[in-house]
Every structure is written in C-alpha cells, then in structure tokens.
Design a protein around this motif. Structure first.
Motif, PDB file in Angstrom:
ATOM      1  N   LEU A  77       0.821  -1.212   0.000  1.00  0.00           N
ATOM      2  CA  LEU A  77       0.000   0.000   0.000  1.00  0.00           C
ATOM      3  C   LEU A  77       0.853   1.259   0.000  1.00  0.00           C
ATOM      4  N   TRP A  78       2.075   1.154   0.501  1.00  0.00           N
ATOM      5  CA  TRP A  78       2.938   2.322   0.640  1.00  0.00           C
ATOM      6  C   TRP A  78       4.078   2.331  -0.374  1.00  0.00           C
ATOM      7  N   ASP A  79       4.031   1.406  -1.322  1.00  0.00           N
ATOM      8  CA  ASP A  79       5.084   1.312  -2.333  1.00  0.00           C
ATOM      9  C   ASP A  79       4.694   2.124  -3.567  1.00  0.00           C
ATOM     10  N   GLU A  80       5.269   3.307  -3.700  1.00  0.00           N
ATOM     11  CA  GLU A  80       4.915   4.185  -4.806  1.00  0.00           C
ATOM     12  C   GLU A  80       5.490   3.720  -6.140  1.00  0.00           C
ATOM     13  N   ASN A  81       6.316   2.690  -6.120  1.00  0.00           N
ATOM     14  CA  ASN A  81       6.800   2.106  -7.377  1.00  0.00           C
ATOM     15  C   ASN A  81       5.758   1.198  -8.021  1.00  0.00           C
ATOM     16  N   LEU A  82       4.727   0.856  -7.261  1.00  0.00           N
ATOM     17  CA  LEU A  82       3.662   0.007  -7.774  1.00  0.00           C
ATOM     18  C   LEU A  82       2.526   0.864  -8.324  1.00  0.00           C
ATOM     19  N   ASP A  86      -2.332  -2.309  -8.510  1.00  0.00           N
ATOM     20  CA  ASP A  86      -1.472  -3.441  -8.166  1.00  0.00           C
ATOM     21  C   ASP A  86      -1.126  -3.434  -6.684  1.00  0.00           C
ATOM     22  N   ALA A  87      -0.903  -2.247  -6.144  1.00  0.00           N
ATOM     23  CA  ALA A  87      -0.561  -2.138  -4.721  1.00  0.00           C
ATOM     24  C   ALA A  87      -1.690  -2.678  -3.854  1.00  0.00           C
ATOM     25  N   ILE A  88      -2.915  -2.283  -4.166  1.00  0.00           N
ATOM     26  CA  ILE A  88      -4.064  -2.755  -3.393  1.00  0.00           C
ATOM     27  C   ILE A  88      -4.273  -4.254  -3.596  1.00  0.00           C
ATOM     28  N   GLU A  89      -4.135  -4.721  -4.827  1.00  0.00           N
ATOM     29  CA  GLU A  89      -4.337  -6.147  -5.094  1.00  0.00           C
ATOM     30  C   GLU A  89      -3.300  -6.993  -4.359  1.00  0.00           C
ATOM     31  N   ARG A  90      -2.043  -6.579  -4.386  1.00  0.00           N
ATOM     32  CA  ARG A  90      -1.001  -7.354  -3.697  1.00  0.00           C
ATOM     33  C   ARG A  90      -1.264  -7.402  -2.195  1.00  0.00           C
ATOM     34  N   ALA A  91      -1.668  -6.269  -1.632  1.00  0.00           N
ATOM     35  CA  ALA A  91      -1.948  -6.239  -0.196  1.00  0.00           C
ATOM     36  C   ALA A  91      -3.148  -7.124   0.141  1.00  0.00           C
ATOM     37  N   VAL A 141      -4.661   6.601  -0.010  1.00  0.00           N
ATOM     38  CA  VAL A 141      -3.530   7.159  -0.753  1.00  0.00           C
ATOM     39  C   VAL A 141      -3.427   6.507  -2.131  1.00  0.00           C
ATOM     40  N   CYS A 142      -3.644   5.186  -2.190  1.00  0.00           N
ATOM     41  CA  CYS A 142      -3.597   4.490  -3.486  1.00  0.00           C
ATOM     42  C   CYS A 142      -4.681   5.003  -4.427  1.00  0.00           C
ATOM     43  N   VAL A 143      -5.879   5.175  -3.912  1.00  0.00           N
ATOM     44  CA  VAL A 143      -6.977   5.679  -4.744  1.00  0.00           C
ATOM     45  C   VAL A 143      -6.683   7.102  -5.203  1.00  0.00           C
ATOM     46  N   GLU A 144      -6.166   7.926  -4.301  1.00  0.00           N
ATOM     47  CA  GLU A 144      -5.848   9.308  -4.673  1.00  0.00           C
ATOM     48  C   GLU A 144      -4.734   9.356  -5.713  1.00  0.00           C
ATOM     49  N   ARG A 145      -3.763   8.447  -5.601  1.00  0.00           N
ATOM     50  CA  ARG A 145      -2.708   8.382  -6.620  1.00  0.00           C
ATOM     51  C   ARG A 145      -3.279   7.994  -7.972  1.00  0.00           C
ATOM     52  N   ALA A 146      -4.210   7.048  -7.956  1.00  0.00           N
ATOM     53  CA  ALA A 146      -4.824   6.617  -9.212  1.00  0.00           C
ATOM     54  C   ALA A 146      -5.622   7.751  -9.852  1.00  0.00           C
ATOM     55  N   LEU A 147      -6.308   8.528  -9.053  1.00  0.00           N
ATOM     56  CA  LEU A 147      -7.040   9.681  -9.579  1.00  0.00           C
ATOM     57  C   LEU A 147      -6.073  10.693 -10.173  1.00  0.00           C
ATOM     58  N   ALA A 148      -4.993  10.950  -9.458  1.00  0.00           N
ATOM     59  CA  ALA A 148      -4.018  11.939  -9.926  1.00  0.00           C
ATOM     60  C   ALA A 148      -3.326  11.481 -11.210  1.00  0.00           C
TER      61      ALA A 148
END
Length: 205
Positions: A77-82, A86-91, A141-148
C-alpha cells in the motif's frame, strides 16, 4: 553434594514469538499473565517484568513485532513504485493468504487482538484502532494516486472505494477465523477488484 546446572538462558525472541501467538489466538484481555509466563518458557515473574515491564508493554512490543513480520503483507500500500491498483491487489491477496494460513492463528492480530476491551484497557484498543486507521489511509492514498494519474474516474463510486476495500480487509479476519480458505478469499478479491476496473480510465502507455 551434587552441583546444580546453570539456569537455562532466557531467550527473549522466542518468548516474544510465543506471546504473539497467544495474544493473536485469544486477544488481549482473555490472555492472563499466568498463561503468558507459561507459554514464554515458564519464566518467573521477576524475569517477565525485567524483560517486558508489564502485560500492556509486552502487548505493544508484540504488535510492533507482528507488524514487522506478518503485517508486512500490507507494505505494498505504501510502495509508490507500484501502480495503485497493483498495490491494493497485492496487499489484499497477501493478507488473505496470511490470514487463512493454518501455520499460526487465523485472522489478523490488529483486527481481533483487542476488541471489546474494558475501560481500563482503552489504550490497548486505541493502539490497534490507530493501526487499522493506517491501513485505511494507505488504501485512500492508493486511490488518490490513481485519480491523480488519470487511472480512475472521479465519481461517487470511486470516492467510496477506500471504505469498501478497508471493510473487506478487516472483514477477512472473521471469514478466516470461521474457516474460509485462501482460495475462496482470493476469488472474492477478484470480484471485488471489478469495482475498481469498472471505474478505470483508459490511459496511453
């Protein structure tokens, strides 16, 4: 006169692992000091207090140990390289495998370790509530990154995704403890992720 052998050396790491397993299986309040001292190698009260200070202090250390080991399934969830999805799915999938494993108590210690505490143990309950909030924040944070990044459309369904995923994350504990296998949890995750995909925007590579 026969000489007595040297006292067995206290293995703090093994004792901490044993305490984690017991707290994980039973929860904070139902676990007694007598049970803890027994599972930690039948250590004396003096050794227990010298090593850990108190039951609450031990539990706090156990939580940090859990987060640094089994709890690392949430690290994506905190890996910005993902990519956010993918980050949410892996978690999700990593947490499902961990929680349904039969090599340790089922479920998540952070979810079930201190529920329905009496008033004198509210601090313990607040400790785990803060960790659960950290999971919610990581999902958001993941959702907000996806929106951005232009990967999700900005709509009411997308706004609800963090709450939906967090509810699923925390609900897996009940399902795993009731015997749901990782295979069934994995299938549920596949269906859950269609909510993300239904609101995904096509992006150019």
């Amino acid at each position: 006169m026969a000489r007595t052998g040297r006292p067995r050396e206290f293995d703090r790491d093994k004792a901490l692992d044993a305490a984690m397993t017991l707290f994980w299986a039973q929860g904070y309040e139902p676990t007694s000091l007598t049970q803890l001292k027994s599972c930690m190698g039948h250590i004396s009260p003096a050794s227990f207090y010298a090593a850990f200070g108190s039951k609450e202090a031990l539990f706090r250390e156990v939580v940090q140990h859990y987060l640094a080991t089994y709890g690392q399934v949430m690290a994506p969830l905190w890996d910005e390289n993902l990519i956010p999805r993918d980050a949410i799915e892996r978690a999700l999938r990593g947490s499902a495998r961990m929680q349904a494993s039969r090599t340790h108590p089922c479920g998540c210690l952070v979810v079930s370790g201190a529920s329905n505490c009496s008033p004198e143990n509210e601090a313990v309950q607040a400790l785990l509530a803060a960790e659960r909030q950290r999971t919610r924040t990581g999902i958001r944070v993941c959702v907000e990154r996806a929106l951005a990044r232009g990967e999700l459309r900005d709509c009411a369904t997308t706004a609800a995704l963090p709450d939906i995923f967090a509810t699923f994350f925390h609900g897996m504990t009940c399902e795993a403890r009731d015997g749901m296998t990782s295979t069934h949890l994995d299938a549920a995750i596949t269906s859950l992720l269609t909510l993300w995909d239904a609101n995904a925007l096509l992006t150019t590579p």
